[in-house]
Design a protein around this motif. Structure first.
Motif, PDB file in Angstrom:
ATOM      1  N   TRP C 146       5.368   5.421   0.684  1.00 11.86           N
ATOM      2  CA  TRP C 146       4.816   4.056   0.758  1.00 11.86           C
ATOM      3  C   TRP C 146       5.497   3.259   1.871  1.00 11.86           C
ATOM      4  CZ3 TRP C 146       0.744   1.484  -1.230  1.00 11.86           C
ATOM      5  CH2 TRP C 146       0.722   0.100  -1.048  1.00 11.86           C
ATOM      6  N   GLN C 179      -6.072   7.041   0.900  1.00 13.10           N
ATOM      7  CA  GLN C 179      -6.536   5.862   0.164  1.00 13.10           C
ATOM      8  C   GLN C 179      -6.690   4.665   1.092  1.00 13.10           C
ATOM      9  OE1 GLN C 179      -4.056   4.599  -3.126  1.00 13.10           O
ATOM     10  NE2 GLN C 179      -5.406   2.890  -3.638  1.00 13.10           N
ATOM     11  N   ARG C 293       0.565  -0.274  -8.023  1.00 11.30           N
ATOM     12  CA  ARG C 293      -0.762  -0.909  -7.969  1.00 11.30           C
ATOM     13  C   ARG C 293      -1.745  -0.048  -7.176  1.00 11.30           C
ATOM     14  NH1 ARG C 293       2.370  -5.772  -7.863  1.00 11.30           N
ATOM     15  NH2 ARG C 293       2.542  -5.707  -5.597  1.00 11.30           N
ATOM     16  N   ALA C 294      -1.267   0.557  -6.084  1.00  8.12           N
ATOM     17  CA  ALA C 294      -2.165   1.399  -5.278  1.00  8.12           C
ATOM     18  C   ALA C 294      -2.637   2.610  -6.065  1.00  8.12           C
ATOM     19  CB  ALA C 294      -1.464   1.826  -3.993  1.00  8.12           C
ATOM     20  N   SER C 297      -5.069   1.814  -8.746  1.00  6.55           N
ATOM     21  CA  SER C 297      -6.374   1.497  -8.189  1.00  6.55           C
ATOM     22  C   SER C 297      -7.138   2.765  -7.795  1.00  6.55           C
ATOM     23  CB  SER C 297      -6.161   0.576  -6.993  1.00  6.55           C
ATOM     24  OG  SER C 297      -7.298   0.445  -6.219  1.00  6.55           O
TER      25      SER C 297
END
Lengths: 336, 336, 336, 336
Positions: C146, C179, C293-294, C297
């Protein structure tokens, strides 16, 4: 120990209480306070109605000396001078929801007590060259100015920064923008204050009583380009002038609302000039420490308008509200 | 008009040619050159073998006055002093592939001619307070230093910048970092140069002959924290020291290879300290114009080590290569 | 409770100790561990000689359930699933010196115990759709990927990301870059792994046994432009290829040293292409929460190569070192 | 050749003129137009009074094929499909003052002519998978949405983007935010449009007729956190709701003023939540090219509400103004 508390309703609701001296936890410092400094926010906090059973120790910004430290403390030792930070849990980067909830001087107790227990991670050593009263000026006003210039924006050498007014945030912004090699234009309603602003490092001053359309003068002084950055403390309709004074792609930092709590601006100007308006909200410990390094390097001193004994807090608040101070209004704690 | 050309093979391959004076296109300026300035890159360009039928006008950095302008020109007028920019089509932001292909002084013809035709969008007006020779120092060295400090990194007031050496990029970096309120530490092999660096604004100097492990001295001077930014001109194995001198999260700008064309560094140091190494490559017109505003504001002057008449280009190049100049080596064009 | 400790010297120095169950402090969680996950770092930690009197609880990455919470805890409650973060005091922004000192699995005790006491501010709730073993993959490998893509760089839709290898960081980088709408090119020595990488979202694969000059293939796949971002896990001389594969102004993230602990690169390439090399070092809690959160989702799942019972830690470490895992090697704690 | 001109006063002032076909300059392309696309700005331009002797060719956004190229052209060749960019001299980074002066469709002539001469540096090849009519949607609406999400802000995977309305900028914002892995919440006054927005990638829709306090629903959908980014097309007093829907430290992009040309907002909210309002102003060629790469990668198509023959420009403008289009209103040029 003597503690000042607010029961709400304004300066009339202030009182002195005797409270037990706090005991520092394992990672806490016990700090004997020596000076404090007021912000407009303190006026609002003191005015707010409170549950009589739970008075608040007001005022967020202060400085003192470590007189005891918990057994796990590593950042400081006895004798060190420290300031508590405004958001005790906001260390760096963006604040978490929890970090934003805790704030000194409301909802958390502030610094107007003889002794305060501070988490060691929530304390910063102010620059050594500053007096206690000067050092107490940093936690809100200094950190807010730092954030505006260097965190939410990045002022470069040779850029132009317009600073409205000469209160606490504004005088720090003058000092710091000048240190960064920027050209500072101050807009004020007082020729005397403009003169003092020049002594802090401002290159130009605009008397807004003589030139109410001050943004036109900014454009003139910048060869039509506009300022790279404007610190707006007015809000209200005055915001329109700040936008008009800003260059394409520039930033208006929102730092106050002396002209009205609602900001109004022309959207077409914001589009065509691709402007950015940024609400300020103090800053992190990391920003505070960066500010300390900057001031240590320049040996600049924030201007203190007037110093009151802490017992005269009500008078000090009134002076802040109505006296038009240049720089900060400070408090000192009685010795002995 | 008299034009200096390189046929390759080093200073011995330089020659003077008579060429027709260029005619400016509709959006071009005709510039009568008055001064130029050398960069290490010019040594490499002049050394490179060339097709004898297509000699190159060497040297990218110069200054002159507009003597004629095409009918569609709007940015300048006759009489203005201008410098061509190094990448004629790199205006702002990231350069496109096309913008990177055109470069003055190789592959495109440079400035060592009496008259040069310049696209108006590819010219910048240097700061008025600089002499022609000083102004000619900006296009590569000044813009590279600006980019290192304020484009690919952002140096803040109170931060520490380590500058290796005292050549063109390094002396600009000292001037600009000092203007930005940063503390500058210079590392040099000459005590006399360190003294002169202090006069430009450096706060500390480290003589690397006396202290070959100079990074340890940087750590000492920064209380163990390390520098926020290091301008590395050495490359080779010396890069390891630059990494060791840099704080966690800091940046090493790669600006030269006097110690070797291969950079070598310890990966574990780069991970644990989360370091960033950034290759520099001059910069855009936008950066050049920001540099001009900064210098106009500070009225700083880049140091010029020695000035040669343009006819003595070969001697000037030799001085750059072997003379250990402090600041820039410049050329002047004969008057009349 | 059963606790695994390392006395140094590699897998042979691992032992099981009986230790008292920790008591959570006022702001701590007592977490019953259910799964853990290995990183290369764990191999180095376990190999390091130790003071026999002070064995270390190894391994930083794990997941468990809160079985008790101190009276001041507000972020979690009993029953919540949580992971301790790698740097327990690095919440957001840049880490302070203190924040960098504390690291799970060395020097601080890690997660290989039945119960672990965790500061509530040092815990994160992993995505609900992940199994315990998958959730345990996040703290180092996920957060590092990340940070590389979105903190120290910013990958945009339509950009190209080259990922070397298919270990923990690399597989997270594939998932996350896909993503984010980027095109992912994976470089691997195994056609089977390239196939599996495609299933994670990679658009292209390069078999570096068939094409050792894999950077040329990257240039071809990007129309000569080069990749916007390369995740380099090789180091050594291979770094040269990563630079050659990167577009002008692009970034090489330094994430490993399987080809050598010294990075070597051509400085001229770094200048001419204005490249940036960035050392990775895990990341903050803020980055961990953004990663959560990613993944919530996208509902993506990190690949788990193989799961070992925690009692077989030595075998698991050996598999990590020599088995060429695709994705993560995980541990589970015996039930009951 | 047939050229549409505006003499001012609105759609009634449109006329068809016969003009000579332009000749491309040395670095220009001659483009035979095939499609165009309308923006709200075109309504304002056409309404504006004009000097009758100097009618304007309206409309900035179009696409066509290169039918001839000047001798120095290198970026394109005959047969290529290209779109002129809105600001012909804004290539990258921040726009210069000159770059901002030139704008297609007013003050410079726009694209509603059979043939248009375009500087090669001011043209971009649209994504190959798009029809001409779809490709014509990009220059203003697509580039504005790209800038909002990825230039003046940076939307990350797992973040939440609130998009108001379903016009040109808004539908591009939905497509691009979804491609970037963000969660998209659309606020619209039409259930049918919300349904279509979901097909473009929106995860949630809020019908603002059913829920006029739509910001409360955004807070609910984000667990109280607020959206990371709001695209505000309303302005006026509605801006207050956008601020209330945005998380601490988030951004409101100002993209329209359907609810009033003056923006009004509560300053205290902007401070306490440290919000940023950013005026949008299309973007650079660099942003356009990044948008092209993103769309080529996703193969997404912008929705076209309705296509009119170019002769029916007046009707097309009326439909844009009063028809509440979902996505773009387009024009096609007659074949032959």
């Amino acid at each position: 120990m003597k503690t000042i508390v607010s029961t709400g309703g304004g300066p009339g609701g202030l009182a002195v209480e005797e409270r037990p001296q706090p005991r520092p936890g394992p990672r806490q410092l016990l700090v004997r306070m020596s000076a404090a400094s007021l912000n407009y926010r303190d006026l609002e906090v003191v005015a707010r109605a409170r549950d009589a059973a739970r008075p608040l120790v007001p005022v967020s910004d202060g400085v003192g000396r470590v007189v005891a430290a918990g057994p796990e403390v590593t950042r400081f030792r006895t004798g060190d001078r420290v300031s508590p930070i405004f958001f005790p849990d906001w260390i760096a980067g963006e604040p978490s929801a929890e970090a934003r909830r805790r704030r000194l001087g409301g909802p958390d107790d502030g610094v107007l007590a003889e002794y305060v227990a501070v988490d060691e991670h929530a304390a910063v050593a102010p620059p050594a060259h500053l007096s206690d009263v000067e050092a107490a000026a940093l936690p809100c006003a200094g950190v807010t100015a730092w954030s505006a210039l260097f965190v939410t924006d990045r002022v470069l050498p040779g850029e132009t920064v317009v600073v409205q007014g000469t209160g606490g945030v504004s005088t720090f912004a003058i000092l710091l923008a000048a240190q960064a090699g920027a050209r500072v234009i101050v807009v004020s309603g007082s020729a005397a204050k403009l003169e003092r602003a020049r002594a802090l490092g401002a290159g130009d001053g605009i008397d807004r009583r003589a030139e109410p359309e001050w943004h036109e003068r900014v454009l003139e002084l910048t060869g039509g380009r506009g300022a790279d950055h404007v610190i707006d403390v007015a809000g209200g309709d005055g915001l329109t002038r700040s936008l008009a004074a800003t260059r394409v792609g520039g930033t208006i930092s929102l730092a106050g609302y002396v002209a009205g709590h609602t900001g109004r601006f022309d959207l077409a100007t914001a589009f065509v000039r691709r402007l950015r308006m940024q609400g300020l909200g103090v800053g992190s410990r990391d920003s505070f420490e960066a500010l300390v390094r900057a001031l240590e390097s320049s040996e600049a001193r924030p201007p203190i308008d007037r110093v009151f004994p802490v017992d005269e807090l009500a008078a000090a608040l009134t002076h802040l509200e109505t006296g038009g101070p240049f720089g900060k209004v400070a408090l000192t704690f009685a010795v002995g």
